[in-house]
Design a protein around this motif. Structure first.
Motif, PDB file in Angstrom:
ATOM      1  N   ARG A 106      52.750-105.523 -20.911  1.00  0.00           N
ATOM      2  CA  ARG A 106      54.175-105.578 -20.587  1.00  0.00           C
ATOM      3  C   ARG A 106      54.911-106.451 -21.599  1.00  0.00           C
ATOM      4  O   ARG A 106      56.036-106.133 -21.994  1.00  0.00           O
ATOM      5  CB  ARG A 106      54.383-106.121 -19.178  1.00  0.00           C
ATOM      6  CG  ARG A 106      53.864-105.211 -18.066  1.00  0.00           C
ATOM      7  CD  ARG A 106      54.004-105.862 -16.720  1.00  0.00           C
ATOM      8  NE  ARG A 106      55.403-106.104 -16.378  1.00  0.00           N
ATOM      9  CZ  ARG A 106      55.797-106.907 -15.389  1.00  0.00           C
ATOM     10  NH1 ARG A 106      54.895-107.591 -14.684  1.00  0.00           N
ATOM     11  NH2 ARG A 106      57.084-107.070 -15.135  1.00  0.00           N
ATOM     12  N   HIS A 139      58.173-105.726 -24.999  1.00  0.00           N
ATOM     13  CA  HIS A 139      59.405-106.482 -25.283  1.00  0.00           C
ATOM     14  C   HIS A 139      59.342-107.216 -26.625  1.00  0.00           C
ATOM     15  O   HIS A 139      60.334-107.838 -27.020  1.00  0.00           O
ATOM     16  CB  HIS A 139      59.661-107.503 -24.170  1.00  0.00           C
ATOM     17  CG  HIS A 139      59.912-106.900 -22.831  1.00  0.00           C
ATOM     18  ND1 HIS A 139      61.124-106.361 -22.467  1.00  0.00           N
ATOM     19  CD2 HIS A 139      59.083-106.737 -21.762  1.00  0.00           C
ATOM     20  CE1 HIS A 139      61.061-105.899 -21.227  1.00  0.00           C
ATOM     21  NE2 HIS A 139      59.837-106.107 -20.773  1.00  0.00           N
ATOM     22  N   THR A 175      54.247-114.957 -12.414  1.00  0.00           N
ATOM     23  CA  THR A 175      55.211-113.882 -12.652  1.00  0.00           C
ATOM     24  C   THR A 175      55.675-113.186 -11.374  1.00  0.00           C
ATOM     25  O   THR A 175      56.515-112.284 -11.448  1.00  0.00           O
ATOM     26  CB  THR A 175      54.612-112.824 -13.604  1.00  0.00           C
ATOM     27  OG1 THR A 175      53.419-112.284 -13.009  1.00  0.00           O
ATOM     28  CG2 THR A 175      54.285-113.444 -14.955  1.00  0.00           C
ATOM     29  N   GLN A 222      61.878-111.146 -11.517  1.00  0.00           N
ATOM     30  CA  GLN A 222      62.342-109.815 -11.149  1.00  0.00           C
ATOM     31  C   GLN A 222      62.696-108.970 -12.375  1.00  0.00           C
ATOM     32  O   GLN A 222      62.543-107.752 -12.364  1.00  0.00           O
ATOM     33  CB  GLN A 222      63.556-109.917 -10.218  1.00  0.00           C
ATOM     34  CG  GLN A 222      63.248-110.605  -8.900  1.00  0.00           C
ATOM     35  CD  GLN A 222      64.467-110.699  -7.997  1.00  0.00           C
ATOM     36  OE1 GLN A 222      65.588-110.368  -8.403  1.00  0.00           O
ATOM     37  NE2 GLN A 222      64.258-111.154  -6.761  1.00  0.00           N
ATOM     38  N   ASN A 223      63.196-109.611 -13.418  1.00  0.00           N
ATOM     39  CA  ASN A 223      63.593-108.915 -14.648  1.00  0.00           C
ATOM     40  C   ASN A 223      62.853-109.560 -15.808  1.00  0.00           C
ATOM     41  O   ASN A 223      63.304-110.560 -16.367  1.00  0.00           O
ATOM     42  CB  ASN A 223      65.110-109.006 -14.842  1.00  0.00           C
ATOM     43  CG  ASN A 223      65.584-108.303 -16.104  1.00  0.00           C
ATOM     44  OD1 ASN A 223      64.793-107.857 -16.930  1.00  0.00           O
ATOM     45  ND2 ASN A 223      66.891-108.202 -16.256  1.00  0.00           N
ATOM     46  N   LEU A 224      61.702-109.000 -16.162  1.00  0.00           N
ATOM     47  CA  LEU A 224      60.864-109.626 -17.193  1.00  0.00           C
ATOM     48  C   LEU A 224      61.585-109.680 -18.534  1.00  0.00           C
ATOM     49  O   LEU A 224      61.522-110.689 -19.236  1.00  0.00           O
ATOM     50  CB  LEU A 224      59.549-108.860 -17.340  1.00  0.00           C
ATOM     51  CG  LEU A 224      58.564-109.433 -18.368  1.00  0.00           C
ATOM     52  CD1 LEU A 224      58.170-110.858 -17.995  1.00  0.00           C
ATOM     53  CD2 LEU A 224      57.335-108.537 -18.493  1.00  0.00           C
ATOM     54  N   GLY A 225      62.278-108.596 -18.906  1.00  0.00           N
ATOM     55  CA  GLY A 225      62.982-108.586 -20.180  1.00  0.00           C
ATOM     56  C   GLY A 225      64.034-109.667 -20.259  1.00  0.00           C
ATOM     57  O   GLY A 225      64.156-110.367 -21.275  1.00  0.00           O
ATOM     58  N   GLY A 226      64.814-109.822 -19.194  1.00  0.00           N
ATOM     59  CA  GLY A 226      65.836-110.860 -19.170  1.00  0.00           C
ATOM     60  C   GLY A 226      65.230-112.247 -19.204  1.00  0.00           C
ATOM     61  O   GLY A 226      65.738-113.146 -19.896  1.00  0.00           O
ATOM     62  N   TRP A 227      64.145-112.430 -18.462  1.00  0.00           N
ATOM     63  CA  TRP A 227      63.466-113.725 -18.442  1.00  0.00           C
ATOM     64  C   TRP A 227      62.950-114.084 -19.828  1.00  0.00           C
ATOM     65  O   TRP A 227      63.139-115.204 -20.315  1.00  0.00           O
ATOM     66  CB  TRP A 227      62.314-113.681 -17.439  1.00  0.00           C
ATOM     67  CG  TRP A 227      61.617-114.992 -17.200  1.00  0.00           C
ATOM     68  CD1 TRP A 227      61.936-115.935 -16.269  1.00  0.00           C
ATOM     69  CD2 TRP A 227      60.476-115.508 -17.919  1.00  0.00           C
ATOM     70  NE1 TRP A 227      61.066-116.995 -16.353  1.00  0.00           N
ATOM     71  CE2 TRP A 227      60.159-116.763 -17.359  1.00  0.00           C
ATOM     72  CE3 TRP A 227      59.695-115.020 -18.970  1.00  0.00           C
ATOM     73  CZ2 TRP A 227      59.104-117.531 -17.801  1.00  0.00           C
ATOM     74  CZ3 TRP A 227      58.636-115.803 -19.433  1.00  0.00           C
ATOM     75  CH2 TRP A 227      58.349-117.036 -18.855  1.00  0.00           C
ATOM     76  N   ASP A 252      73.804-116.609 -17.305  1.00  0.00           N
ATOM     77  CA  ASP A 252      72.403-116.828 -17.671  1.00  0.00           C
ATOM     78  C   ASP A 252      72.267-117.746 -18.877  1.00  0.00           C
ATOM     79  O   ASP A 252      71.237-118.414 -19.044  1.00  0.00           O
ATOM     80  CB  ASP A 252      71.729-115.481 -17.985  1.00  0.00           C
ATOM     81  CG  ASP A 252      71.621-114.579 -16.768  1.00  0.00           C
ATOM     82  OD1 ASP A 252      71.726-115.104 -15.636  1.00  0.00           O
ATOM     83  OD2 ASP A 252      71.447-113.356 -16.945  1.00  0.00           O
TER      84      ASP A 252
END
Length: 303
Positions: free
Chosen positions: A10, A14, A48, A52-57, A146
């Motif tokens: 995952r 990214h 993890t 909720q939003n891995l890309g944003g994190w 953010d």
């Protein structure tokens, strides 16, 4: 697939986006790689389940890492080291090189996704907080809510940071020639004049206030080799001085625009990017730092 393998998979999805964020933040390909690797290490040590939003994190974590690196870099520059004004202006970011195999609409698409050297030079003059806010919000659409915790401000103050950065960027980045074919015509004329030793032809292809930045690296920075030169006649004189080294120069895409690579016996000597406005070169960015050149991915035809 184990949980760790799935998480690594995952993350890899990214990686390209995170490197793009870090490169725009740092202007250094090697430092961008380091920042992305640190983001992975932080992810691997994080629970993890609550993400909720891995890309944003990952984007905000990478931004925070880059901000710390920028602040450390700024602190080092502020240490007394003699006269550094000219050498700071001579800084050239790491270029991203691609082959210039043809000029067609497909190449124009590549350019649209690139960030030019001119913009990276301007970003280098922003404060670390301004740069982070501008890059994350204006380039990657990260909400101010953010970004605010990263720069330790409220959203309204963060919005002001971005607005101030935006004004500085707009005021310092001219509307450059977007057509790769016309860019190539100007670079061809520059190379032809340089190789022929034609001073007047060189002056004609340069804007009267053209600005040349030549960055030769830490070992010689501060000496005559790293410099800022302004004015068509002064830059033309520099071009004629180094004309013998342009005989084997080849055109490539430098950050999405036409530029050139100078190589001798398979070894890259320099990379030059330019900004072209109304058929003339307004800015030249020459990287001749041997250590940084060795780390670049150079298109094979150029070497």
């Amino acid at each position: 697939m184990t949980g760790d393998e799935e998480l690594a998979h995952r993350f890899e999805e990214h990686r390209g986006h995170l490197k793009a964020v870090a490169y725009r933040m740092l202007g250094s390909l090697s430092e961008a790689e380091d920042a992305v690797q640190e983001a992975w290490l932080k992810l691997s040590r994080t629970d993890t389940d609550d993400i909720q939003n891995l890309g944003g994190w990952l984007t905000t974590v990478t931004g925070r890492i880059c901000l710390d690196m920028l602040r450390s870099r700024t602190a080092r520059r502020e240490e007394p080291m003699g006269d550094t004004q000219d050498t700071a202006r001579a800084y050239v970011p790491d270029p991203v090189l691609r082959p210039l195999s043809r000029i067609d609409p497909a190449e124009e698409v590549l350019q649209a996704d690139s960030v030019g050297l001119a913009l990276l030079v301007v970003l280098e003059n922003l404060t670390p907080d301004e740069r982070l806010t501008f890059v994350l919000h204006d380039m990657f659409a990260v909400p101010f809510d953010d970004i605010a915790p990263i720069v330790e401000r409220n959203p309204a103050a963060t919005r002001q940071l971005a607005s101030r950065a935006r004004r500085r960027v707009r005021g310092a980045t001219p509307s450059a020639e977007p057509d790769l074919g016309r860019q190539k015509q100007v670079l061809d004329a520059f190379l032809a004049a340089s190789r022929a030793g034609d001073f007047e032809a060189l002056v004609a292809v340069l804007h009267p206030d053209v600005l040349l930045r030549a960055d030769s690296g830490a070992l010689v920075r501060g000496a005559a080799a790293s410099k800022v030169v302004q004015g068509a006649k002064a830059v033309a004189e520099q071009a004629l001085m180094f004309a013998p080294f342009t005989q084997a120069a080849e055109l490539v895409l430098v950050n999405g625009s036409v530029g050139m690579v100078n190589a001798h016996r398979g070894r890259v000597q320099s990379v030059m990017g330019v900004t072209i406005v109304d058929g003339r070169i307004t800015d030249m960015y020459i990287l001749a730092d041997p250590a940084r050149l060795e780390r670049l991915e150079v298109p094979r035809p150029a070497v």
